[in-house]
Design a protein around this motif. Structure first.
Motif, PDB file in Angstrom:
ATOM      1  N   TYR A   1       0.841  -1.189   0.000  1.00 39.88           N
ATOM      2  CA  TYR A   1       0.000   0.000   0.000  1.00 39.88           C
ATOM      3  C   TYR A   1       0.879   1.243   0.000  1.00 39.88           C
ATOM      4  O   TYR A   1       1.961   1.258   0.586  1.00 39.88           O
ATOM      5  N   LEU A   2       0.397   2.294  -0.648  1.00 36.65           N
ATOM      6  CA  LEU A   2       1.142   3.545  -0.715  1.00 36.65           C
ATOM      7  C   LEU A   2       0.761   4.405   0.486  1.00 36.65           C
ATOM      8  O   LEU A   2      -0.269   5.074   0.491  1.00 36.65           O
ATOM      9  N   VAL A   3       1.606   4.396   1.526  1.00 37.56           N
ATOM     10  CA  VAL A   3       1.344   5.161   2.740  1.00 37.56           C
ATOM     11  C   VAL A   3       1.953   6.549   2.634  1.00 37.56           C
ATOM     12  O   VAL A   3       1.331   7.554   2.944  1.00 37.56           O
ATOM     13  N   HIS A   4       3.201   6.627   2.214  1.00 32.25           N
ATOM     14  CA  HIS A   4       3.877   7.901   2.016  1.00 32.25           C
ATOM     15  C   HIS A   4       4.627   7.851   0.691  1.00 32.25           C
ATOM     16  O   HIS A   4       4.906   6.787   0.158  1.00 32.25           O
ATOM     17  N   GLY A   5       4.988   9.017   0.193  1.00 33.69           N
ATOM     18  CA  GLY A   5       5.782   9.071  -1.024  1.00 33.69           C
ATOM     19  C   GLY A   5       4.917   9.227  -2.263  1.00 33.69           C
ATOM     20  O   GLY A   5       3.701   9.377  -2.203  1.00 33.69           O
ATOM     21  N   THR A   6       5.567   9.198  -3.393  1.00 28.71           N
ATOM     22  CA  THR A   6       4.898   9.379  -4.674  1.00 28.71           C
ATOM     23  C   THR A   6       5.301   8.248  -5.607  1.00 28.71           C
ATOM     24  O   THR A   6       6.487   8.063  -5.866  1.00 28.71           O
ATOM     25  N   PRO A   7       4.356   7.464  -6.099  1.00 25.84           N
ATOM     26  CA  PRO A   7       4.706   6.393  -7.038  1.00 25.84           C
ATOM     27  C   PRO A   7       5.206   6.972  -8.351  1.00 25.84           C
ATOM     28  O   PRO A   7       4.868   8.100  -8.726  1.00 25.84           O
ATOM     29  N   ILE A   8       5.998   6.192  -9.063  1.00 27.16           N
ATOM     30  CA  ILE A   8       6.626   6.683 -10.286  1.00 27.16           C
ATOM     31  C   ILE A   8       5.609   6.895 -11.401  1.00 27.16           C
ATOM     32  O   ILE A   8       5.711   7.858 -12.165  1.00 27.16           O
ATOM     33  N   ALA A   9       4.619   6.010 -11.495  1.00 26.09           N
ATOM     34  CA  ALA A   9       3.676   6.076 -12.617  1.00 26.09           C
ATOM     35  C   ALA A   9       3.002   7.443 -12.757  1.00 26.09           C
ATOM     36  O   ALA A   9       2.959   8.003 -13.861  1.00 26.09           O
ATOM     37  N   PRO A  10       2.451   8.045 -11.678  1.00 22.21           N
ATOM     38  CA  PRO A  10       1.841   9.376 -11.831  1.00 22.21           C
ATOM     39  C   PRO A  10       2.837  10.444 -12.265  1.00 22.21           C
ATOM     40  O   PRO A  10       2.467  11.385 -12.980  1.00 22.21           O
ATOM     41  N   LEU A  11       4.097  10.318 -11.833  1.00 22.55           N
ATOM     42  CA  LEU A  11       5.099  11.283 -12.276  1.00 22.55           C
ATOM     43  C   LEU A  11       5.346  11.154 -13.772  1.00 22.55           C
ATOM     44  O   LEU A  11       5.489  12.153 -14.485  1.00 22.55           O
ATOM     45  N   GLN A  12       5.401   9.912 -14.246  1.00 20.56           N
ATOM     46  CA  GLN A  12       5.581   9.701 -15.678  1.00 20.56           C
ATOM     47  C   GLN A  12       4.392  10.250 -16.464  1.00 20.56           C
ATOM     48  O   GLN A  12       4.559  10.811 -17.552  1.00 20.56           O
ATOM     49  N   GLU A  13       3.194  10.099 -15.904  1.00 24.88           N
ATOM     50  CA  GLU A  13       2.007  10.652 -16.556  1.00 24.88           C
ATOM     51  C   GLU A  13       2.068  12.174 -16.596  1.00 24.88           C
ATOM     52  O   GLU A  13       1.685  12.797 -17.591  1.00 24.88           O
ATOM     53  N   ALA A  14       2.552  12.787 -15.498  1.00 25.17           N
ATOM     54  CA  ALA A  14       2.665  14.249 -15.453  1.00 25.17           C
ATOM     55  C   ALA A  14       3.659  14.748 -16.493  1.00 25.17           C
ATOM     56  O   ALA A  14       3.435  15.774 -17.146  1.00 25.17           O
ATOM     57  N   ILE A  15       4.756  14.021 -16.656  1.00 22.22           N
ATOM     58  CA  ILE A  15       5.747  14.398 -17.662  1.00 22.22           C
ATOM     59  C   ILE A  15       5.142  14.327 -19.056  1.00 22.22           C
ATOM     60  O   ILE A  15       5.285  15.242 -19.871  1.00 22.22           O
ATOM     61  N   SER A  16       4.438  13.238 -19.333  1.00 23.87           N
ATOM     62  CA  SER A  16       3.837  13.067 -20.657  1.00 23.87           C
ATOM     63  C   SER A  16       2.789  14.139 -20.939  1.00 23.87           C
ATOM     64  O   SER A  16       2.624  14.575 -22.082  1.00 23.87           O
ATOM     65  N   ALA A  17       2.085  14.568 -19.883  1.00 17.54           N
ATOM     66  CA  ALA A  17       1.035  15.577 -20.055  1.00 17.54           C
ATOM     67  C   ALA A  17       1.578  16.998 -20.029  1.00 17.54           C
ATOM     68  O   ALA A  17       0.832  17.950 -20.256  1.00 17.54           O
ATOM     69  N   GLY A  18       2.876  17.160 -19.736  1.00 18.19           N
ATOM     70  CA  GLY A  18       3.458  18.493 -19.713  1.00 18.19           C
ATOM     71  C   GLY A  18       3.116  19.291 -18.476  1.00 18.19           C
ATOM     72  O   GLY A  18       3.135  20.522 -18.505  1.00 18.19           O
ATOM     73  N   ARG A  19       2.785  18.622 -17.367  1.00 16.40           N
ATOM     74  CA  ARG A  19       2.445  19.338 -16.140  1.00 16.40           C
ATOM     75  C   ARG A  19       3.701  19.617 -15.323  1.00 16.40           C
ATOM     76  O   ARG A  19       4.668  18.865 -15.360  1.00 16.40           O
ATOM     77  N   ASP A  20       3.653  20.686 -14.535  1.00 15.00           N
ATOM     78  CA  ASP A  20       4.758  21.072 -13.670  1.00 15.00           C
ATOM     79  C   ASP A  20       4.393  20.761 -12.224  1.00 15.00           C
ATOM     80  O   ASP A  20       3.288  21.093 -11.778  1.00 15.00           O
ATOM     81  N   LEU A  21       5.304  20.151 -11.483  1.00 12.62           N
ATOM     82  CA  LEU A  21       5.053  19.776 -10.100  1.00 12.62           C
ATOM     83  C   LEU A  21       6.119  20.371  -9.193  1.00 12.62           C
ATOM     84  O   LEU A  21       7.288  20.439  -9.554  1.00 12.62           O
ATOM     85  N   VAL A  22       5.700  20.784  -7.996  1.00 11.80           N
ATOM     86  CA  VAL A  22       6.629  21.259  -6.972  1.00 11.80           C
ATOM     87  C   VAL A  22       6.480  20.349  -5.766  1.00 11.80           C
ATOM     88  O   VAL A  22       5.367  20.127  -5.285  1.00 11.80           O
TER      89      VAL A  22
END
Length: 301
Positions: free
Chosen positions: A172-193
């Motif tokens: 289960y994802l308790v803390h942190g950020t899984p890689i898949a959503p980050l890859q999706e953000a990159i593909s969609a051109g979104r900026d994250l802080v």
């Protein structure tokens, strides 16, 4: 407004920007305050009674909170963690402790001990790997030795998986950020802080090198850094002292970043960040579809 709020929150800290292409959804600030956890203190009498002249082995020490508690109790400790960034922070807390950067699945840096401590670090492996680690812990424990460990439970409302997303069988994802959503953000051109820790930044840098822009934001002087940390009021006494030492230690990562910004005036600093962001948006490698369009133009000539 979101940018201003993020800047006021992060103050001098480094802000790793995960960028590609044009802005489509603004900034997402993920803020998390680590709460104090004194689970180990109740077990100190047992640890002291069993340890005697031997060293305590701590598995997965993180930033050294438990290491410091053990050391303050007058005990010697050897601690290991896979993260070099976390070990550096742990050394700031307890310089006299002995630390090793290594995987839990590698041989332990101790032959025999009476006490092994592992706080929330033994539940990240497959069942076979977990059994192998437990066998090696048993091998280094002397007769009558103890293993003090905590494991996340699906029924633990404070530290467990209850209410968290299931990412695999028994995981289960308790803390942190899984890689898949980050890859999706990159593909969609979104900026994250992201809220900054050295380990987070280095992990992003290692896995998404061409998409990460590191901006190290510092106050004009070290004395101003100490002053700002004190004025926040989130830590007191010894915790404030530790926070100040760790903040100074984070300065060692300044040369790992792409930009260095001195935050002596909020409005000027905000404008500088906007300029950096605009510049990064215009970088050739970040414009979605540019390479394909250029290739089409070459073929049409």
């Amino acid at each position: 407004m979101k940018i201003m709020k993020s800047l006021r929150t992060f103050e001098w800290r480094a802000l790793p920007f995960l960028m590609k292409g044009l802005i489509r959804s603004g900034f997402l600030a993920l803020l998390r305050r680590q709460r104090e956890d004194c689970w180990l203190e109740r077990w100190l009498p047992l640890i002291q009674a069993r340890t005697k002249d031997s060293e305590v082995l701590e598995i997965g020490c993180g930033d050294g909170r438990d290491t410091a508690i053990i050391h303050r109790a007058g005990l010697k400790v050897k601690a290991i963690d896979i993260s070099s960034a976390m070990v550096k922070r742990a050394r700031v807390r307890t310089p006299s402790a002995i630390f090793f950067v290594q995987d839990l699945r590698d041989p332990f840096p101790i032959d025999k001990t009476s006490v092994v401590i592992s706080s929330l670090s033994l539940h990240y492996f497959s069942w076979d790997e977990t059994l192998g680690i437990i066998r090696r812990i048993r091998a280094v424990l002397q007769p009558g030795g103890v293993l003090l460990c905590r494991l996340n439970s699906t029924k633990d409302v404070n530290f467990g998986a209850r209410g968290h997303a299931k990412i695999d069988n028994d995981f289960y994802l308790v803390h942190g950020t899984p890689i898949a959503p980050l890859q999706e953000a990159i593909s969609a051109g979104r900026d994250l802080v992201f809220d900054y820790t050295p380990q987070l930044y280095l992990n992003l840098r290692r896995q998404f090198r061409q998409h990460v822009v590191g901006i190290f934001i510092v106050p004009p002087t070290l004395s101003e850094l100490i002053n700002r940390l004190s004025k926040r009021g989130t830590e007191q006494g010894q915790e404030l002292h530790i926070k100040q030492r760790m903040a100074l230690q984070d300065l060692a990562y300044a040369d790992e970043h792409d930009y260095h910004v001195v935050n002596d005036d909020f409005e000027k600093t905000l404008q500088t960040l906007k300029c950096i962001h605009t510049s990064e948006r215009c970088r050739m490698s970040r414009i979605i579809g540019l390479q394909e369009r250029c290739q089409m133009c070459r073929r049409s000539q």
